[in-house]
Design an enzyme around this catalytic site. Structure first.
Site: not given
Ligand code: NAD
Ligand code: DAU
Length: 340
Positions: A128-130, A154, A158
């Site tokens: 992730t970019d985080e 988190y 990562k």
């Molecule tokens: P998500 O929370 O929607 O899904 C996570 C999945 O992993 C779920 O199906 C869960 O059951 C499974 N899981 C969790 N713990 C596990 C374990 N111990 N063993 C096996 N399975 C397990 O997550 P997402 O948003 O789809 O993110 C997927 C990946 O992409 C993550 O690694 C996250 O860090 C990365 N990522 C997410 C974003 C985003 O914006 N959502 C951006 C960049 C990177």
């Molecule tokens: O940048 C990549 C990341 O993006 C991934 O690695 C993470 O898995 C994914 O969850 C996401 O993280 P963020 O913290 O950026 O996503 P979230 O949707 O939780 O929040 C997006 C922005 O909105 C953040 O600045 C927090 C804000 N927010 C979020 C929620 C849930 C609010 O203001 N109110 C809310 O209720």
């Protein structure tokens, strides 16, 4: 190609499976997922019966289980592992980090160790970019050489996983690849994250909780663009490299919130400013020049049409998010798979 993909019952993993099976008729996928609160078998509806797809319920941090899985497949071995499985929500990591350490760090290590030991050709770690921390206004976007500076449990977990993937390459010469993507949006995103939470709340005429002043900036990418980039890294990436993935869509949360209100025809009175997230990163922005120059990838979906497509999906799939919000989806699957 036969690929072990972990975490495919979540948001990005399920979209990735759909993308791969549509694109490559000869790919086979084994989905290893623990079915945590974020794992939902409904995300794979329409795919369960595809003979190229197999679901295995299991925990990436359960070493005995993971080793047995690799052993079972040794005569028809995996060509690659793609590790999506993770605890993914920043707010949950603030409430308690244990599961983040277990899954994101220990789980990744157990997968790396087994994949290398069982001579699986490639290992893609989905990051992730985080991991780069936060940018100030006007600072240039993150590149692959930006200093790592995670601010949440988190993102720290990562980062540790990335460092393990790097170490397996440097120490053992094992072919690992790290992709770092910005904020994804699209279908099947769990309604704890900003876009699906706000869209579903607004569809119920409920308030949307904007953290702090709402001026935090995220860089949004449509999930299929992310899948395409991972697919390219899997096929043509250089071992040991990091690839940033982003679509150059920097938007402040409050601006995005107002776009959602406008799309759904809802009043601004539904905006509720709430206490800020502790350690809230102010701004993310990705520079994706490397993956563009090396692998020819560029995001295709512009934010307006991607957002419109996404909102339409949540309107048309109300039953999907309603079952999640009421907890019904957990009960349904527990009948088949036991307690979570
Ligand atoms: P998500 O929370 O929607 O899904 C996570 C999945 O992993 C779920 O199906 C869960 O059951 C499974 N899981 C969790 N713990 C596990 C374990 N111990 N063993 C096996 N399975 C397990 O997550 P997402 O948003 O789809 O993110 C997927 C990946 O992409 C993550 O690694 C996250 O860090 C990365 N990522 C997410 C974003 C985003 O914006 N959502 C951006 C960049 C990177
Ligand atoms: O940048 C990549 C990341 O993006 C991934 O690695 C993470 O898995 C994914 O969850 C996401 O993280 P963020 O913290 O950026 O996503 P979230 O949707 O939780 O929040 C997006 C922005 O909105 C953040 O600045 C927090 C804000 N927010 C979020 C929620 C849930 C609010 O203001 N109110 C809310 O209720």
């Amino acid at each position: 190609m036969k690929i072990l993909v972990t975490g495919c019952c979540g948001f990005i993993g399920s979209n990735f499976v759909r993308y791969l099976l549509n694109k490559h008729k000869d790919y086979r996928i084994v989905n290893l997922d623990k079915l945590t609160y974020a794992g939902n078998l409904e995300n794979l509806r329409g795919i369960e019966d595809d003979p190229r797809y197999e679901f295995v319920r299991g925990d990436i941090a359960d070493e005995a289980f993971v080793t047995e899985l690799f052993k079972k497949h040794k005569d028809d071995n995996f060509d690659a592992v793609v590790n999506f499985a993770a605890e993914s929500h920043v707010d949950r990591s603030i409430m308690g980090g244990d599961e983040f350490i277990r899954t994101n760090i220990e789980g990744t290590h157990i997968l790396l160790k087994n994949a290398m030991h069982h001579e699986v050709g490639r290992f893609v770690q989905i990051s992730t970019d985080e991991v780069y921390g936060a940018l100030k206004p006007g600072e240039p976007a993150f590149t692959e050489t930006t200093r790592i500076a995670p601010n949440s449990v988190y993102s720290a977990s990562k980062t540790a996983a990335d460092m393990l993937a790097r170490a397996y390459f440097k120490t053992h010469g094992y072919s690992t690849f790290i992709t770092r993507c910005s904020n994804n949006y699209g279908p099947y995103q769990f309604p704890e994250k900003l876009i699906p939470l706000f869209v579903s709340n607004l569809l119920e005429d409920r308030e949307v909780p904007v953290y702090g002043d709402g001026m935090q900036i995220r860089d949004w990418i449509y999930v299929d663009d992310h899948s395409e980039a991972i697919d390219l890294v899997l096929q043509k990436g250089r071992p040991g490299e990091v690839y940033n993935i982003g679509a150059e869509n920097e938007i402040a949360n409050i601006e995005l919130t107002k776009m959602l209100l406008k799309h759904l025809g809802k009043p601004e009175s539904l905006i509720k400013y709430v206490k800020d997230r502790p350690g809230h990163d102010r701004r993310y922005a990705m520079n994706s020049a490397k993956i563009h120059e090396e692998l020819g990838w560029k995001a295709k979906v512009d934010f307006e049409s991607g957002l419109e497509r996404t909102i339409k999906w949540y309107i048309e799939n109300r039953d999907w998010w309603e079952r999640i919000k009421t907890g019904e989806y957990l009960k349904y699957y527990d009948r088949w798979y036991g307690d979570r």
